[in-house]
Design an enzyme around this catalytic site. Structure first.
Site, PDB file in Angstrom:
ATOM      1  N   TYR A   1     -10.795   1.144  10.513  1.00  0.00           N
ATOM      2  CA  TYR A   1     -12.035   1.461   9.773  1.00  0.00           C
ATOM      3  C   TYR A   1     -12.352   0.466   8.667  1.00  0.00           C
ATOM      4  O   TYR A   1     -13.327   0.642   7.947  1.00  0.00           O
ATOM      5  CB  TYR A   1     -11.981   2.893   9.211  1.00  0.00           C
ATOM      6  CG  TYR A   1     -10.750   3.235   8.395  1.00  0.00           C
ATOM      7  CD1 TYR A   1     -10.620   2.806   7.089  1.00  0.00           C
ATOM      8  CD2 TYR A   1      -9.728   4.011   8.934  1.00  0.00           C
ATOM      9  CE1 TYR A   1      -9.508   3.121   6.344  1.00  0.00           C
ATOM     10  CE2 TYR A   1      -8.604   4.340   8.196  1.00  0.00           C
ATOM     11  CZ  TYR A   1      -8.498   3.894   6.907  1.00  0.00           C
ATOM     12  OH  TYR A   1      -7.379   4.198   6.181  1.00  0.00           O
ATOM     13  N   LYS A   2     -11.544  -0.580   8.511  1.00  0.00           N
ATOM     14  CA  LYS A   2     -11.836  -1.575   7.472  1.00  0.00           C
ATOM     15  C   LYS A   2     -12.672  -2.693   8.098  1.00  0.00           C
ATOM     16  O   LYS A   2     -13.835  -2.481   8.384  1.00  0.00           O
ATOM     17  CB  LYS A   2     -10.521  -2.056   6.858  1.00  0.00           C
ATOM     18  CG  LYS A   2      -9.857  -0.926   6.053  1.00  0.00           C
ATOM     19  CD  LYS A   2      -8.475  -1.229   5.568  1.00  0.00           C
ATOM     20  CE  LYS A   2      -7.956  -0.040   4.760  1.00  0.00           C
ATOM     21  NZ  LYS A   2      -6.495  -0.045   4.635  1.00  0.00           N
TER      22      LYS A   2
ATOM     23  N   PHE B   1       0.848  -1.193   0.000  1.00  0.00           N
ATOM     24  CA  PHE B   1       0.000   0.000   0.000  1.00  0.00           C
ATOM     25  C   PHE B   1       0.887   1.249   0.000  1.00  0.00           C
ATOM     26  O   PHE B   1       1.838   1.341   0.762  1.00  0.00           O
ATOM     27  CB  PHE B   1      -0.899  -0.033   1.236  1.00  0.00           C
ATOM     28  CG  PHE B   1      -2.009   0.962   1.196  1.00  0.00           C
ATOM     29  CD1 PHE B   1      -3.185   0.682   0.521  1.00  0.00           C
ATOM     30  CD2 PHE B   1      -1.884   2.183   1.827  1.00  0.00           C
ATOM     31  CE1 PHE B   1      -4.217   1.605   0.481  1.00  0.00           C
ATOM     32  CE2 PHE B   1      -2.917   3.110   1.790  1.00  0.00           C
ATOM     33  CZ  PHE B   1      -4.086   2.828   1.116  1.00  0.00           C
TER      34      PHE B   1
ATOM     35  N   ASP C   1       1.947  -5.173   8.485  1.00  0.00           N
ATOM     36  CA  ASP C   1       0.763  -4.326   8.430  1.00  0.00           C
ATOM     37  C   ASP C   1      -0.452  -5.245   8.295  1.00  0.00           C
ATOM     38  O   ASP C   1      -0.541  -6.038   7.352  1.00  0.00           O
ATOM     39  CB  ASP C   1       0.862  -3.365   7.235  1.00  0.00           C
ATOM     40  CG  ASP C   1      -0.253  -2.334   7.247  1.00  0.00           C
ATOM     41  OD1 ASP C   1      -1.359  -2.646   7.736  1.00  0.00           O
ATOM     42  OD2 ASP C   1      -0.023  -1.219   6.740  1.00  0.00           O
TER      43      ASP C   1
HETATM   44  C1  LIG Z   1      -5.883   1.122   4.457  1.00  0.00           C
HETATM   45  C2  LIG Z   1      -4.426   0.974   4.628  1.00  0.00           C
HETATM   46  C3  LIG Z   1      -3.685   1.964   5.268  1.00  0.00           C
HETATM   47  C4  LIG Z   1      -4.368   3.222   5.709  1.00  0.00           C
HETATM   48  O1  LIG Z   1      -3.533   4.137   6.315  1.00  0.00           O
HETATM   49  P1  LIG Z   1      -4.164   5.443   6.959  1.00  0.00           P
HETATM   50  O2  LIG Z   1      -3.077   6.034   7.745  1.00  0.00           O
HETATM   51  O3  LIG Z   1      -5.353   5.000   7.767  1.00  0.00           O
HETATM   52  O4  LIG Z   1      -4.644   6.325   5.857  1.00  0.00           O
HETATM   53  C5  LIG Z   1      -2.326   1.741   5.445  1.00  0.00           C
HETATM   54  N1  LIG Z   1      -1.739   0.604   5.010  1.00  0.00           N
HETATM   55  C6  LIG Z   1      -2.431  -0.369   4.400  1.00  0.00           C
HETATM   56  C7  LIG Z   1      -1.748  -1.601   3.948  1.00  0.00           C
HETATM   57  C8  LIG Z   1      -3.795  -0.201   4.176  1.00  0.00           C
HETATM   58  O5  LIG Z   1      -4.483  -1.157   3.544  1.00  0.00           O
END
Ligand SMILES: *Cc1c(COP(=O)(O)O)cnc(C)c1O
Length: 433
Positions: free
Chosen positions: A223-224, A129, A198
């Site tokens: 939030y997921k 990501f 992560d």
């Molecule tokens: C959704 C997601 C994030 C989100 O990061 P935020 O700091 O909440 O914007 C980070 N890493 C991964 C792998 C994700 O899927």
């Protein structure tokens, strides 16, 4: 051939079916994007309203103690801990994923610096990501490290003696590929490399056992699959063997051993509490707790193992139906078929029109999302597994049913058969979430 009737029977026999009633599911909508933003739990609006009118409105400053505000990061941390194989007290809910990643990667680099100063590389995947890669780039630049990005699942050959930290996302957001956390962590440890995971697409979606798999650090998103609401706080976990070793770089007063002594000098709290920085977003914490409680409501029904069983049944069904009903339209499966390598999503790819197909599905009330292909890889490297755009469908076993899967594929079939995706309104690009 699978039938709608059979899907309805699967719903009728689903032991987790009742959990769907914990959520506000808009009429006529099939929501396959809980991997991006989980659905609103029914309990949240009332609970947040109470936090506002009673705890804030009437209790005011007293609520830090009387309403337990001060304890929320650790108390919610214990709830997440139960889902990811952490001991109680080793995990904290705070800040966002990107920020927690900064804190943890920074701590990992300090440990590596002390034990193996000659190791100057952080390894990750090119398809990780982007925020993870950006945070790593920035830290590497600041500390004099090199960020090495490998192609999907080509991690092991890259684990050489130059590498200080391996930073991976357990379930890939783009493909749904899931790493073998235990095996990959063990491979890193054999070469004295720290493993940072992560869990954004794992927590609440697939069983995770951080302690048993011997990970060093982990972050995850609220939030997921944890249904905490937009911008919900995230979490941070550090293996107890490292937790007291280093201060994280965002040393704020909430991570102080005695914040209310108001001393001019920083003294880190013992353990994971030092990964707190400043005052927490209490209303968001309260909302996240409602989301966590929906996942914990599955505990008496088999917990994460039960959720995983249903998740695999849902994704198996989706793959089967797409293959039975949508062949000949250029769709290819990007997500692994092997259960042990699959997260809780299914991604399809198509050379052209993927974006418009997703838009046409959304217009029909089937919400998935689109992800652009990665830029072409250098010719010397393996061919990119996703030449086209990606149609991404997340399956949240808490509230997604088997008949939903049937209906979603029926819409997909119609969009393809009627070439709806060629219509111009579905090809207008606008901000994509
Ligand atoms: C959704 C997601 C994030 C989100 O990061 P935020 O700091 O909440 O914007 C980070 N890493 C991964 C792998 C994700 O899927």
């Amino acid at each position: 051939m699978m039938t709608a009737q059979h899907c309805r029977e699967m719903d009728a026999q689903d032991p987790l079916r009742g959990l769907r009633d914990l959520f506000v599911l808009p009429d006529g909508l099939i929501y396959l994007d809980g991997n991006s933003l989980g659905v609103l739990p029914k309990a949240t609006a009332g609970r947040v309203a109470r936090a506002i009118t009673e705890e804030w409105g009437q209790g005011l400053i007293r609520s830090w103690n009387n309403a337990g505000w001060f304890d929320l990061p650790m108390r919610l941390g214990d709830k997440v801990a139960a889902l990811v194989g952490s001991r109680r007290g080793d995990l904290v809910v705070t800040d966002g994923t990107s920020i927690n990643l900064y804190k943890l990667l920074s701590a990992a680099l300090r440990i590596a610096q002390q034990h193996a100063p000659s190791r100057r590389v952080v390894v990750s995947e090119r398809s990780n990501f982007p925020t993870d890669l950006y945070i790593a780039q920035s830290l590497c630049q600041e500390r004099g490290y090199r960020l090495l990005l490998v192609e999907d699942a080509q991690i092991e050959p890259a684990l050489t003696e130059d590498v200080a930290v391996m930073m991976l996302t357990h379930v890939n957001y783009r493909t749904g590929f899931m790493h073998d956390m235990q095996a990959v962590t063990a491979a890193a440890h054999r070469r004295n490399i720290l493993a940072l995971w992560d869990l954004a697409h794992s927590a609440g979606a697939v069983p995770v056992d951080l302690q048993a798999d011997d990970a060093d650090f982990a972050v995850g998103c609220g939030y997921k699959y944890l249904n905490g609401g937009p911008g919900a706080p995230a979490f941070a976990w550090v293996h107890p063997r490292h937790a007291d070793r280093f201060e994280q770089p965002l040393a704020g007063w909430w991570g102080h051993a005695a914040p209310f002594e108001f001393t001019p000098d920083y003294r880190p709290a013992p353990g994971i509490a030092r990964y707190l920085c400043g005052t927490q977003p209490i209303l968001s914490m309260v909302a996240l707790e409602c989301g966590l409680d929906t996942v914990l409501a599955a505990q008496p029904l088999g917990g994460m193992a039960g959720l995983r069983r249903k998740s695999l049944a849902l994704t198996d069904l989706f793959i089967q139906l797409v293959e039975e009903r949508c062949t000949g339209h250029g769709l290819a499966l990007l997500t692994p078929r092997a259960h042990e390598r699959r997260g809780s999503q299914v991604c399809l790819t198509r050379e052209q029109g993927a974006y418009a197909i997703v838009q046409a599905l959304i217009a029909r009330g089937v919400i998935g999302d689109y992800r652009a292909p990665l830029p072409a890889v250098p010719a010397s490297q393996r061919a990119d597994p996703a030449p086209g755009g990606i149609l991404r469908f997340g399956f949240t076993p808490l509230y997604t049913g088997f008949e939903d899967v049937w209906t979603a594929v029926a819409h997909l079939q119609q969009v393809l058969a009627q070439r709806e995706w060629e219509r111009s309104e579905f090809n207008q690009r606008h901000a994509v979430t």
